[in-house]
Design an enzyme around this catalytic site. Structure first.
Site, mmCIF file in Angstrom:
data_model
loop_
_atom_site.group_PDB
_atom_site.id
_atom_site.type_symbol
_atom_site.label_atom_id
_atom_site.label_comp_id
_atom_site.label_asym_id
_atom_site.label_seq_id
_atom_site.Cartn_x
_atom_site.Cartn_y
_atom_site.Cartn_z
ATOM 1 N N LYS A 1 -2.130 3.164 -1.685
ATOM 2 C CA LYS A 1 -1.623 3.301 -1.256
ATOM 3 C C LYS A 1 -1.446 3.993 -0.222
ATOM 4 C CE LYS A 1 2.396 2.512 -1.069
ATOM 5 N NZ LYS A 1 3.994 1.767 -0.765
ATOM 6 N N LYS B 1 5.830 5.332 -9.996
ATOM 7 C CA LYS B 1 6.528 5.722 -9.703
ATOM 8 C C LYS B 1 7.726 6.809 -11.213
ATOM 9 C CE LYS B 1 8.184 4.731 -5.235
ATOM 10 N NZ LYS B 1 8.690 4.484 -4.387
ATOM 11 N N LYS C 1 4.082 8.189 2.396
ATOM 12 C CA LYS C 1 5.263 9.210 3.183
ATOM 13 C C LYS C 1 4.921 9.963 1.860
ATOM 14 C CE LYS C 1 8.850 5.998 4.723
ATOM 15 N NZ LYS C 1 9.111 5.717 3.101
#
Ligand code: AQP
Length: 332
Positions: free
Chosen positions: A196, A114, A199
């Site tokens: 992956k 992230k 969203k």
């Protein structure tokens, strides 16, 4: 036999995907039963670790709660709440962060991923996210945590935190176990099957939102990246796109991976993509209809969340008081 406690959460950080559904939400409904206490939360505090538009975050938190119900979570049986409604999550997180060595947080791969994705906003919350997640779990003395494979490392950390606290401060927490689906624990992006499905993926073609229209779902599957040898076989390393489609087909039809491969014998990628899309549409359409109905009745969702927060707070406060007593924090 004493009742087991199940806890899980989902961040309202975007429109929930097929990955969230298969890896977590589908199992949340299946795990409900007389013999279990289930706590399911919309993890809006976690969502703050990346930049959010306040109005969007507020709306998405409410809609995500409605989606849980549409996915079959029954508020008569399970406790459904929004994380920020139970302040004990943030309070326990502070205490646990003082019991978490930096070395353990440094190993978290999600922080590395992230931080790379959000290089302009590498904040302390992103780093301590796993401690807040440990607090979510340990506050409810959870036995079982249904999550996708991406959360396995965080769950391992929560277990370490619980064990260390119990051993050094005093017996306080149940040590939780992960509940990770055997098939579908990591649904991959349709556009880059080595990544992956997420969203917050800026490329909407790579992910199916649970709320996508059937026509959009079909179009996205038809454009899914595969490879050029047109043979339908399961091989995650060499054929990640086809293997991802076979995994999704297996989850949505109940066939094993072997049965799915056999089913497509003699067929091409076009037929595979259409069949996967049809299986997904068949399961998601009634769910989307329930979601639309639920949203028409906002007062009902608000009432569910109010009751859920009250019930959650009761359990959370009892654990927090125990923690405060163990570490010597004064409470009037
Ligand atoms: N691709 C996936 N396959 C299987 N399970 C998945 N989960 C997420 N993506 C997949 C599981 O969904 C649950 C809720 O996830 P989350 O909202 O807590 O955050 P996340 O894991 O970071 O999910 P996203 O979709 O990738 O969100 P963003 O883009 O905001 O980071 C978890 O149990 C997770 O394992």
């Amino acid at each position: 036999m004493s009742k087991k406690t199940v806890l899980s959460g989902i961040q309202p950080s975007g429109s929930p995907t097929l990955g969230n559904y298969v890896g977590a939400l589908k199992n949340w409904a299946l795990l409900q039963g007389e013999d279990r206490y289930c706590y399911y939360c919309v993890a809006n505090l976690h969502a703050l670790t990346v930049k959010q538009d306040p109005q969007d975050l507020h709306r998405r938190s409410f809609e995500t709660a409605a989606l849980l119900l549409a996915c079959g979570v029954d508020p008569e049986v399970s406790t459904v709440f929004i994380q920020s409604d139970v302040k004990e999550h943030a309070e326990l997180s502070w205490v646990l962060s003082c019991h978490t060595p930096l070395g353990e947080l440094n190993r978290m791969t999600q922080f590395k991923d992230k931080s790379a994705k959000h290089a302009d906003n590498i904040n302390a919350g992103l780093y301590t996210y796993p401690v807040l997640m440990a607090s979510d779990i340990l506050l409810y003395q959870s036995d079982l945590v249904p999550v996708g494979a991406d959360q396995k490392q965080h769950l391992e950390l929560a277990r370490n935190i619980a064990i260390r606290f119990n051993n050094t401060v005093g017996e306080t927490f149940k040590v939780p176990e992960p509940y990770i689906p055997r098939v579908g624990a990591r649904i991959m992006s349709l556009q880059d099957p080595t990544q992956k499905m997420s969203k917050s993926d800026p490329n909407p073609s790579g992910c199916i939102a649970i709320m996508d229209d059937p026509a959009v779902i079909l179009k996205k599957f038809k454009r899914a990246v595969t490879d050029c040898d047109n043979s339908i076989a399961f091989d995650m390393e060499n054929k990640p796109g086809v293997s991802n489609l076979l995994t999704i087909f297996s989850v949505f039809t109940g066939k094993t991976i072997e049965e799915s491969v056999a089913y497509f014998e003699g067929m091409g990628y076009g037929q595979l993509k259409t069949a996967v899309a049809e299986a997904v549409i068949a399961e998601l359409t009634p769910l989307r209809e329930r979601f639309d109905e639920l949203l028409k009745n906002g007062d009902y969702i608000k009432a569910v969340l109010k009751t859920g927060a009250e019930k959650a707070r009761e359990t959370a406060l009892s654990t927090l008081k125990d923690v405060y007593a163990h570490v010597g924090l004064y409470l009037s």
